[in-house]
Enzyme design. Structure first.
Site, PDB file in Angstrom:
ATOM      1  N   LEU A   1       0.954  -1.122   0.063  1.00 56.96           N
ATOM      2  CA  LEU A   1      -0.232   0.086  -0.078  1.00 56.96           C
ATOM      3  C   LEU A   1       0.580   1.719   0.140  1.00 56.96           C
ATOM      4  O   LEU A   1       1.891   1.306   1.000  1.00 56.96           O
ATOM      5  CB  LEU A   1      -0.473   0.025   1.541  1.00 56.96           C
ATOM      6  CG  LEU A   1      -1.969   1.267   1.280  1.00 56.96           C
ATOM      7  CD1 LEU A   1      -3.298   0.486   1.475  1.00 56.96           C
ATOM      8  CD2 LEU A   1      -1.607   2.614   2.030  1.00 56.96           C
TER       9      LEU A   1
ATOM     10  N   SER B   1       2.664  11.913   8.534  1.00 56.07           N
ATOM     11  CA  SER B   1       1.664  12.288   9.700  1.00 56.07           C
ATOM     12  C   SER B   1       0.088  12.668   9.026  1.00 56.07           C
ATOM     13  O   SER B   1      -0.816  12.285   9.139  1.00 56.07           O
ATOM     14  CB  SER B   1       1.422  12.814  11.275  1.00 56.07           C
ATOM     15  OG  SER B   1       3.039  12.148  11.428  1.00 56.07           O
TER      16      SER B   1
ATOM     17  N   ASP C   1      -8.049   2.292  10.225  1.00 56.77           N
ATOM     18  CA  ASP C   1      -8.672   1.900  11.389  1.00 56.77           C
ATOM     19  C   ASP C   1      -8.297   0.292  11.232  1.00 56.77           C
ATOM     20  O   ASP C   1      -7.721  -0.744  12.334  1.00 56.77           O
ATOM     21  CB  ASP C   1     -10.044   1.318  11.552  1.00 56.77           C
ATOM     22  CG  ASP C   1     -10.555   3.517  11.894  1.00 56.77           C
ATOM     23  OD1 ASP C   1      -9.063   4.190  12.042  1.00 56.77           O
ATOM     24  OD2 ASP C   1     -11.566   4.055  11.666  1.00 56.77           O
TER      25      ASP C   1
ATOM     26  N   GLU D   1      -5.965  -1.179   9.648  1.00 55.00           N
ATOM     27  CA  GLU D   1      -4.477  -1.856   9.320  1.00 55.00           C
ATOM     28  C   GLU D   1      -4.477  -1.125  11.293  1.00 55.00           C
ATOM     29  O   GLU D   1      -3.415  -2.233  12.030  1.00 55.00           O
ATOM     30  CB  GLU D   1      -4.160  -0.670   9.522  1.00 55.00           C
ATOM     31  CG  GLU D   1      -2.315  -0.436   8.691  1.00 55.00           C
ATOM     32  CD  GLU D   1      -1.891   0.379   8.337  1.00 55.00           C
ATOM     33  OE1 GLU D   1      -2.085   1.186   7.383  1.00 55.00           O
ATOM     34  OE2 GLU D   1      -0.220   0.676   8.322  1.00 55.00           O
ATOM     35  N   ARG D   2      -4.493  -0.459  12.235  1.00 53.12           N
ATOM     36  CA  ARG D   2      -4.419  -0.030  13.960  1.00 53.12           C
ATOM     37  C   ARG D   2      -4.706  -1.810  13.785  1.00 53.12           C
ATOM     38  O   ARG D   2      -3.843  -1.993  15.104  1.00 53.12           O
ATOM     39  CB  ARG D   2      -4.563   0.670  13.977  1.00 53.12           C
ATOM     40  CG  ARG D   2      -4.344   2.366  13.527  1.00 53.12           C
ATOM     41  CD  ARG D   2      -4.850   3.591  14.444  1.00 53.12           C
ATOM     42  NE  ARG D   2      -3.905   4.566  13.238  1.00 53.12           N
ATOM     43  CZ  ARG D   2      -4.070   5.318  12.007  1.00 53.12           C
ATOM     44  NH1 ARG D   2      -5.726   5.123  12.169  1.00 53.12           N
ATOM     45  NH2 ARG D   2      -3.841   6.304  11.376  1.00 53.12           N
TER      46      ARG D   2
ATOM     47  N   ARG E   1      20.254 -18.207  34.066  1.00 54.08           N
ATOM     48  CA  ARG E   1      21.653 -17.138  34.411  1.00 54.08           C
ATOM     49  C   ARG E   1      21.364 -17.244  35.281  1.00 54.08           C
ATOM     50  O   ARG E   1      20.541 -16.746  36.559  1.00 54.08           O
ATOM     51  CB  ARG E   1      20.885 -15.990  33.777  1.00 54.08           C
ATOM     52  CG  ARG E   1      22.262 -14.553  34.158  1.00 54.08           C
ATOM     53  CD  ARG E   1      23.159 -15.023  33.238  1.00 54.08           C
ATOM     54  NE  ARG E   1      24.166 -14.308  33.502  1.00 54.08           N
ATOM     55  CZ  ARG E   1      25.635 -14.148  33.102  1.00 54.08           C
ATOM     56  NH1 ARG E   1      26.344 -15.826  32.858  1.00 54.08           N
ATOM     57  NH2 ARG E   1      26.875 -13.396  33.017  1.00 54.08           N
TER      58      ARG E   1
ATOM     59  N   GLN F   1      14.186  -9.489  43.217  1.00 53.37           N
ATOM     60  CA  GLN F   1      12.567  -8.808  43.682  1.00 53.37           C
ATOM     61  C   GLN F   1      12.998  -8.412  42.562  1.00 53.37           C
ATOM     62  O   GLN F   1      12.229  -7.895  42.125  1.00 53.37           O
ATOM     63  CB  GLN F   1      12.820  -8.747  45.012  1.00 53.37           C
ATOM     64  CG  GLN F   1      12.220  -9.713  45.811  1.00 53.37           C
ATOM     65  CD  GLN F   1      11.618  -9.327  47.379  1.00 53.37           C
ATOM     66  OE1 GLN F   1      11.822  -7.436  47.581  1.00 53.37           O
ATOM     67  NE2 GLN F   1      11.112 -10.130  47.806  1.00 53.37           N
TER      68      GLN F   1
ATOM     69  N   PHE G   1      18.943  -9.930  30.232  1.00 50.39           N
ATOM     70  CA  PHE G   1      19.729 -10.454  29.518  1.00 50.39           C
ATOM     71  C   PHE G   1      20.607  -9.703  29.367  1.00 50.39           C
ATOM     72  O   PHE G   1      21.858 -10.183  29.127  1.00 50.39           O
ATOM     73  CB  PHE G   1      19.680 -10.177  27.811  1.00 50.39           C
ATOM     74  CG  PHE G   1      18.668 -11.508  27.704  1.00 50.39           C
ATOM     75  CD1 PHE G   1      17.444 -11.442  27.493  1.00 50.39           C
ATOM     76  CD2 PHE G   1      19.513 -12.613  26.911  1.00 50.39           C
ATOM     77  CE1 PHE G   1      16.677 -12.629  27.187  1.00 50.39           C
ATOM     78  CE2 PHE G   1      18.334 -13.517  26.178  1.00 50.39           C
ATOM     79  CZ  PHE G   1      16.820 -13.657  27.236  1.00 50.39           C
TER      80      PHE G   1
HETATM   81  C1  LIG Z   1       9.663   0.573   8.155  1.00 51.94           C
HETATM   82  C2  LIG Z   1       8.551   1.559   8.069  1.00 51.94           C
HETATM   83  C3  LIG Z   1       7.498   1.040   7.888  1.00 51.94           C
HETATM   84  C4  LIG Z   1       6.410   1.634   6.622  1.00 51.94           C
HETATM   85  N1  LIG Z   1       5.624   0.950   6.330  1.00 51.94           N
HETATM   86  C5  LIG Z   1       4.701   2.012   4.804  1.00 51.94           C
HETATM   87  C6  LIG Z   1       3.928   1.271   4.018  1.00 51.94           C
HETATM   88  O1  LIG Z   1       3.700   0.542   3.736  1.00 51.94           O
HETATM   89  N2  LIG Z   1       2.909   2.248   3.624  1.00 51.94           N
HETATM   90  C7  LIG Z   1       2.594   3.324   3.690  1.00 51.94           C
HETATM   91  O2  LIG Z   1       2.085   4.696   3.101  1.00 51.94           O
HETATM   92  N3  LIG Z   1       3.770   4.201   4.767  1.00 51.94           N
HETATM   93  C8  LIG Z   1       3.937   2.888   5.682  1.00 51.94           C
HETATM   94  N4  LIG Z   1       5.095   3.794   6.551  1.00 51.94           N
HETATM   95  C9  LIG Z   1       5.316   5.313   6.594  1.00 51.94           C
HETATM   96  C10 LIG Z   1       4.694   5.673   8.448  1.00 51.94           C
HETATM   97  O3  LIG Z   1       3.398   5.200   8.203  1.00 51.94           O
HETATM   98  C11 LIG Z   1       5.801   6.981   8.212  1.00 51.94           C
HETATM   99  O4  LIG Z   1       6.261   6.919   8.875  1.00 51.94           O
HETATM  100  C12 LIG Z   1       4.578   6.974   9.786  1.00 51.94           C
HETATM  101  O5  LIG Z   1       3.366   7.965   9.622  1.00 51.94           O
HETATM  102  C13 LIG Z   1       5.179   8.755  10.420  1.00 51.94           C
HETATM  103  O6  LIG Z   1       5.213   9.905   9.301  1.00 51.94           O
HETATM  104  P1  LIG Z   1       6.545  10.908   8.992  1.00 51.94           P
HETATM  105  O7  LIG Z   1       7.915   9.620   9.143  1.00 51.94           O
HETATM  106  O8  LIG Z   1       6.863  11.180   8.102  1.00 51.94           O
HETATM  107  O9  LIG Z   1       6.544  11.132   9.923  1.00 51.94           O
HETATM  108  P2  LIG Z   1       6.434  13.045  10.623  1.00 51.94           P
HETATM  109  O10 LIG Z   1       4.819  13.565  10.513  1.00 51.94           O
HETATM  110  O11 LIG Z   1       7.584  13.899   9.974  1.00 51.94           O
HETATM  111  O12 LIG Z   1       6.878  13.128  11.928  1.00 51.94           O
HETATM  112  C14 LIG Z   1       7.796  13.500  12.939  1.00 51.94           C
HETATM  113  C15 LIG Z   1       7.495  13.159  14.190  1.00 51.94           C
HETATM  114  O13 LIG Z   1       6.539  14.567  14.601  1.00 51.94           O
HETATM  115  C16 LIG Z   1       5.289  14.206  15.190  1.00 51.94           C
HETATM  116  N5  LIG Z   1       4.128  14.440  14.513  1.00 51.94           N
HETATM  117  C17 LIG Z   1       3.779  15.110  13.177  1.00 51.94           C
HETATM  118  N6  LIG Z   1       2.571  15.363  13.371  1.00 51.94           N
HETATM  119  C18 LIG Z   1       2.392  15.902  14.421  1.00 51.94           C
HETATM  120  C19 LIG Z   1       1.259  16.887  15.259  1.00 51.94           C
HETATM  121  N7  LIG Z   1       0.046  17.202  15.108  1.00 51.94           N
HETATM  122  N8  LIG Z   1       0.931  17.290  16.946  1.00 51.94           N
HETATM  123  C20 LIG Z   1       2.492  16.332  17.105  1.00 51.94           C
HETATM  124  N9  LIG Z   1       3.505  15.464  16.692  1.00 51.94           N
HETATM  125  C21 LIG Z   1       3.440  15.396  15.907  1.00 51.94           C
HETATM  126  C22 LIG Z   1       5.229  12.584  15.090  1.00 51.94           C
HETATM  127  O14 LIG Z   1       4.620  11.909  15.390  1.00 51.94           O
HETATM  128  C23 LIG Z   1       6.773  12.267  14.484  1.00 51.94           C
HETATM  129  O15 LIG Z   1       6.904  11.753  16.142  1.00 51.94           O
HETATM  130  C24 LIG Z   1       6.435   2.937   7.728  1.00 51.94           C
HETATM  131  C25 LIG Z   1       7.554   3.712   7.658  1.00 51.94           C
HETATM  132  C26 LIG Z   1       8.422   2.459   7.741  1.00 51.94           C
HETATM  133  C27 LIG Z   1       9.028   3.258   9.312  1.00 51.94           C
END
Ligand SMILES: Cc1cc2nc3c(=O)[nH]c(=O)nc-3n(C[C@H](O)[C@H](O)[C@H](O)COP(=O)(O)OP(=O)(O)OC[C@H]3O[C@@H](n4cnc5c(N)ncnc54)[C@H](O)[C@@H]3O)c2cc1C
Length: 398
Positions: free
Chosen positions: A133, A142, A251, A253-254, A279, A290, A356
């Site tokens: 996808l 985001s 939804d 997906e989550r 260990r 504990q 570990f």
């Molecule tokens: C290994 C991997 C697999 C993935 N697989 C897929 C896939 O199959 N298909 C696909 O479409 N995508 C995929 N993704 C993308 C993934 O969904 C995004 O990386 C994710 O949604 C975050 O977007 P970003 O990396 O651009 O971070 P950003 O949006 O740039 O966010 C950076 C930081 O800012 C914070 N932030 C952003 N906006 C706000 C806000 N309004 N308020 C507070 N904090 C905020 C975020 O929480 C984060 O901590 C994948 C990513 C990875 C790393």
């Protein structure tokens, strides 16, 4: 019907004898056949090409797709139990499975036309084709809806796609991709449509395979669409209604990613428990101290509290109609389930590495792999911050 004896946990979580049987058979197959592949996948970032066909043959692809299209037709809780066991045995195959099965196949089943279902689902369910996808872009993470730059321009009986998708799980190996693009950029989030793109469509290219810290072996890529020609019949749902496909898909997906975090957390706890009993320091197993017991107990509590929510949300998904979701109770619940599961996963993996000691810091140990893997569960499918935003918005309303 065979009267299976349910254990107390299954009874507490209202897991039926049939669901437990599906889970236990999946666990056996995944541990025997897929767990041994992990080390090489992590060391060499190697993708085992036989894995998807093997999963298809055993009935573990298209788990939520009806048998009429080649799927297993499981309810969401049974499907989640399969996801949990797969992630525990081999997280990298787990995330590739999620992208294939939930993000691609299940989305096509829920939103596609009858012709699209007949064309794509049987091969996806058999593991002959790999699915992916494409939503995220270099400038749209985001804010995937609002900042999306990929466009789809209608020209006669086709659409012409232009843009870049980033961090796409299975991108480098996918045969079929569900891709979102703006068909009416002026309408912003309400000008998006969804398309099924095949890898051989002119203008589609894998720009690069990306190197990641965890989930290694699951191929991740950057994809480029340069005047990519997509037949109009491959549009999924109505034009400019892609946000409905996307939000309801997110939804689910989550909800389905959450049991994967549970599986990884449970595996980390099991490994830590075995190690703590084995260990010896100061003349005793470290499990007798504990402070170690406190860690084990806290890991268990985090895990089981999250598991409770995750299973209830999976059950709630069974009641979702086609196109439903993306707002309301299920939107809030699925975000909460993944938040809790990802947090439990991080707590369990971090504490397990601590138990570990130095050996957990060694890159070639299973617990170290899980630790490197766990972090993504707080980032992908909407970060922890975005999950909280969703929950707060639904609570506040408006
Ligand atoms: C290994 C991997 C697999 C993935 N697989 C897929 C896939 O199959 N298909 C696909 O479409 N995508 C995929 N993704 C993308 C993934 O969904 C995004 O990386 C994710 O949604 C975050 O977007 P970003 O990396 O651009 O971070 P950003 O949006 O740039 O966010 C950076 C930081 O800012 C914070 N932030 C952003 N906006 C706000 C806000 N309004 N308020 C507070 N904090 C905020 C975020 O929480 C984060 O901590 C994948 C990513 C990875 C790393």
């Amino acid at each position: 019907m065979t009267a299976l004896i349910r254990n107390a946990s299954d009874a507490a979580y209202e897991i039926t004898a049939e669901q437990a049987e599906i889970r236990d058979a999946a666990k056996k197959f995944f541990m025997n056949e897929l767990h041994p592949l992990q080390q090489r996948m992590d060391d060499e970032d190697w993708w085992p090409e036989t894995a998807m066909p093997a999963l298809g043959k055993m009935g573990y692809l298209g788990v939520t797709v009806p048998p009429d299209y080649g799927g297993a037709g499981l309810d969401y809780l049974a499907a989640g139990l399969v996801a949990e066991e797969l992630a525990a045995a081999n997280p990298a195959l787990g995330i590739s499975w999620l992208a294939h099965d939930n993000l691609c196949a299940n989305n096509i089943y829920r939103n596609g036309s009858e012709a699209q279902r007949r064309k794509y689902l049987p091969k996806l369910c058999a593991g002959e084709w790999v699915g992916a996808l494409g939503m995220t872009e270099p400038g749209a993470g985001s804010d995937a809806l609002g900042s999306m730059r990929t466009t789809a321009r209608r020209e006669g009986d086709r659409y012409i796609l232009n843009g870049t998708k980033l961090y796409i799980t299975n991108g480098p190996i996918a045969d079929v991709l569900l891709v979102y693009a703006k068909t009416d950029p002026a309408k912003g989030a309400h000008g998006i449509s969804a398309f099924v793109v095949e890898k051989h469509f002119p203008g589609f290219k894998v720009a690069q395979k990306l190197d990641k810290m965890g989930y290694r072996g699951s191929p991740l890529g950057e994809l480029v669409f340069q005047d990519c020609e997509v037949p109009a019949e491959n549009r999924v749902g109505d034009e400019n209604r892609g946000h409905v496909v996307m939000m309801s898909g997110l939804d689910l997906e989550r909800a389905m990613a959450a049991p994967m975090s549970i599986g990884i957390a449970a595996r980390a706890l099991a490994l830590a428990l075995d190690y703590a009993k084995m260990r010896v320091q100061f003349g005793k197993p470290i499990a007798s101290f504990q402070m170690i017991q406190s860690k084990l107990a806290e890991m268990y509590i985090e895990l089981e509290a999250a598991r409770t929510l995750v299973y209830r949300v999976l059950v709630a998904c069974n009641a979702l109609d086609r196109g439903e979701g993306g707002r309301g109770e299920i939107h809030k619940l699925s975000a909460a389930a993944l938040y809790a599961a990802a947090r439990a996963c991080s707590v369990c993996c971090t504490e397990a590495v601590q138990i570990f000691g130095g050996s957990g810091y060694m890159r070639d140990t299973e617990i170290n792999r899980l630790y490197r893997t766990a972090k993504l569960n707080e980032i992908a499918a909407g970060t922890q911050e975005i999950r909280k935003l969703i929950i707060a918005r639904e609570l506040i309303g408006g």
